[in-house]
Design a protein around this motif. Structure first.
Motif, short mmCIF file in Angstrom:
data_model
loop_
_atom_site.label_atom_id
_atom_site.label_comp_id
_atom_site.label_asym_id
_atom_site.label_seq_id
_atom_site.Cartn_x
_atom_site.Cartn_y
_atom_site.Cartn_z
N ASP A 180 -2.54 -46.50 -40.78
CA ASP A 180 -1.56 -46.64 -41.86
C ASP A 180 -1.25 -48.10 -42.16
O ASP A 180 -1.03 -48.48 -43.31
CB ASP A 180 -0.29 -45.89 -41.46
CG ASP A 180 0.72 -45.82 -42.57
OD1 ASP A 180 0.34 -45.43 -43.69
OD2 ASP A 180 1.89 -46.15 -42.34
N HIS A 229 8.44 -40.83 -39.41
CA HIS A 229 7.62 -41.99 -39.78
C HIS A 229 8.49 -42.82 -40.74
O HIS A 229 8.61 -42.50 -41.91
CB HIS A 229 6.34 -41.49 -40.48
CG HIS A 229 5.42 -42.58 -40.92
ND1 HIS A 229 4.23 -42.84 -40.29
CD2 HIS A 229 5.49 -43.47 -41.94
CE1 HIS A 229 3.61 -43.84 -40.90
NE2 HIS A 229 4.36 -44.23 -41.92
N HIS A 232 10.02 -46.37 -42.53
CA HIS A 232 9.67 -47.70 -43.01
C HIS A 232 10.90 -48.58 -43.03
O HIS A 232 12.02 -48.09 -43.22
CB HIS A 232 9.06 -47.61 -44.42
CG HIS A 232 7.62 -47.17 -44.41
ND1 HIS A 232 6.79 -47.30 -45.49
CD2 HIS A 232 6.85 -46.62 -43.44
CE1 HIS A 232 5.58 -46.85 -45.19
NE2 HIS A 232 5.60 -46.43 -43.96
N ASN A 244 5.85 -50.33 -42.60
CA ASN A 244 6.06 -49.66 -41.32
C ASN A 244 7.01 -50.41 -40.38
O ASN A 244 6.95 -51.63 -40.26
CB ASN A 244 4.71 -49.51 -40.61
CG ASN A 244 3.81 -48.51 -41.31
OD1 ASN A 244 4.24 -47.39 -41.59
ND2 ASN A 244 2.58 -48.90 -41.59
MG MG Z 1 3.68 -45.93 -43.14
#
Ligand code: MG
Length: 328
Positions: free
Chosen positions: A29, A221, A223, A263
């Motif tokens: 990713d 997940h 950010h 991320n």
């Molecule tokens: Mg990501």
């Protein structure tokens, strides 16, 4: 004074998980969202260093058609050359049955699929409708399961969408539940544009649990686009969520906000978890050294606060000649 070389001072908080899985997404990713193309050998070495830093849950690449994401066009080469240590996972994202076939041929033993909580993201990023993306994922999960391959399922745009704005809680929860019913071992709620805040995080997790996804099978997940990722992790920890995605050095910009952070950096997440007395099995100094190594090769400064702080203090464990030694 705290000796930062030893990590953060540890003060546990009652009611939180004692062990958390940090699922590393940097090589997949992270690199897919960066604009530079990294040589395959560097990607393989990145994976080796991550495993050496204690990573046991690693997403190594994505078997999307090379024309979709040129940064990961070497998926088969990378997957075939990464050695997954005993007891560790080497996961590859697969967009469809063809991707699954390519991944399996390259030796991959665990897959990940992506669906969307919104119609706009499905059309823009998955090249299909929201419903068809779920159906396609269900086909992949069935085929993978029949071959004994575990599947991790992502629900993108679970907290907000750049085109549609607020996302319906019920749609997120229902989509997550469908992946779970189809056989996904872990369902991952993705804050693809980093707009979650702690109250929103809490609500989305609660709604998803109510729809039938057990907390032990749920991951987030997150950010750090708006600097909220660690606050959101903390909110989720208080509910009992014990798996979080992160990318070493904060690899992966936000594809929908040019120049913005994407991320959550693995070092930053691990630093907070260790401060809370939560076991991750990860060596934060080795992670920071990996970030410094990759930053040097790419000529790009990493957005990780912890990597920057440790480097400034001169205590990220990098060997002076390791880059040269590796290149030789
Ligand atoms: Mg990501």
């Amino acid at each position: 004074m705290t000796d930062v070389a030893q990590g953060p001072r540890v003060v546990p908080e009652s009611g939180l998980p004692t062990r958390v899985t940090v699922y590393e997404v940097g090589p997949r990713d992270g690199l897919q969202a960066e604009t530079d193309i990294i040589p395959s050998a560097v990607k393989v070495e990145l994976c080796r260093r991550l495993y050496a830093a204690g990573v046991r849950d690693l997403e190594i690449t994505s078997f999307v058609p090379p024309t979709w994401i040129p940064q990961l066009a070497d998926a088969a080469d990378v997957a075939a050359n990464v050695t997954v240590p005993p007891g560790a996972r080497g996961v590859a994202l697969v967009p469809n049955l063809r991707g699954l076939e390519r991944a399996v041929a390259a030796g991959v033993r665990e897959a990940a699929v992506v669906v969307s909580a919104t119609e706009s993201f499905a059309q823009a990023n998955l090249n299909t409708t929201r419903e068809r993306a779920v159906e396609r994922a269900v086909e992949v999960i069935a085929a993978a399961s029949a071959s004994g391959i575990r599947v991790r399922g992502y629900v993108s745009m679970s907290f907000g969408d750049p085109w549609e704005g607020a996302v319906d809680f019920a749609v997120v929860a229902d989509t997550a539940a469908r992946l779970r019913q189809a056989g996904c071992r872990t369902v991952v709620l993705g804050d693809t544009i980093g707009v979650a805040t702690p109250g929103l995080t809490t609500r989305v997790v609660q709604e998803t649990r109510s729809a039938g996804v057990p907390l032990e099978d749920l991951a987030l997940h997150l950010h750090d686009t708006y600097g909220q990722a660690l606050a959101n992790v903390h909110a989720a920890l208080r509910l009992g969520v014990a798996e979080f995605d992160a990318a070493v050095g904060g690899l992966g910009r936000c594809p929908y906000a040019r120049g913005a952070t994407g991320n959550l950096a693995t070092e930053d997440l691990v630093w907070m978890l260790h401060g809370l007395g939560i076991d991750t099995g990860l060596d934060v100094r080795a992670l920071a050294a990996t970030t410094r190594w990759l930053s040097r090769i790419r000529g790009v400064r990493a957005p990780s606060n912890v990597a920057a702080a440790l480097a400034a203090a001169g205590i990220d464990a990098a060997e002076p000649h390791e880059q040269e030694a590796w290149l030789a």
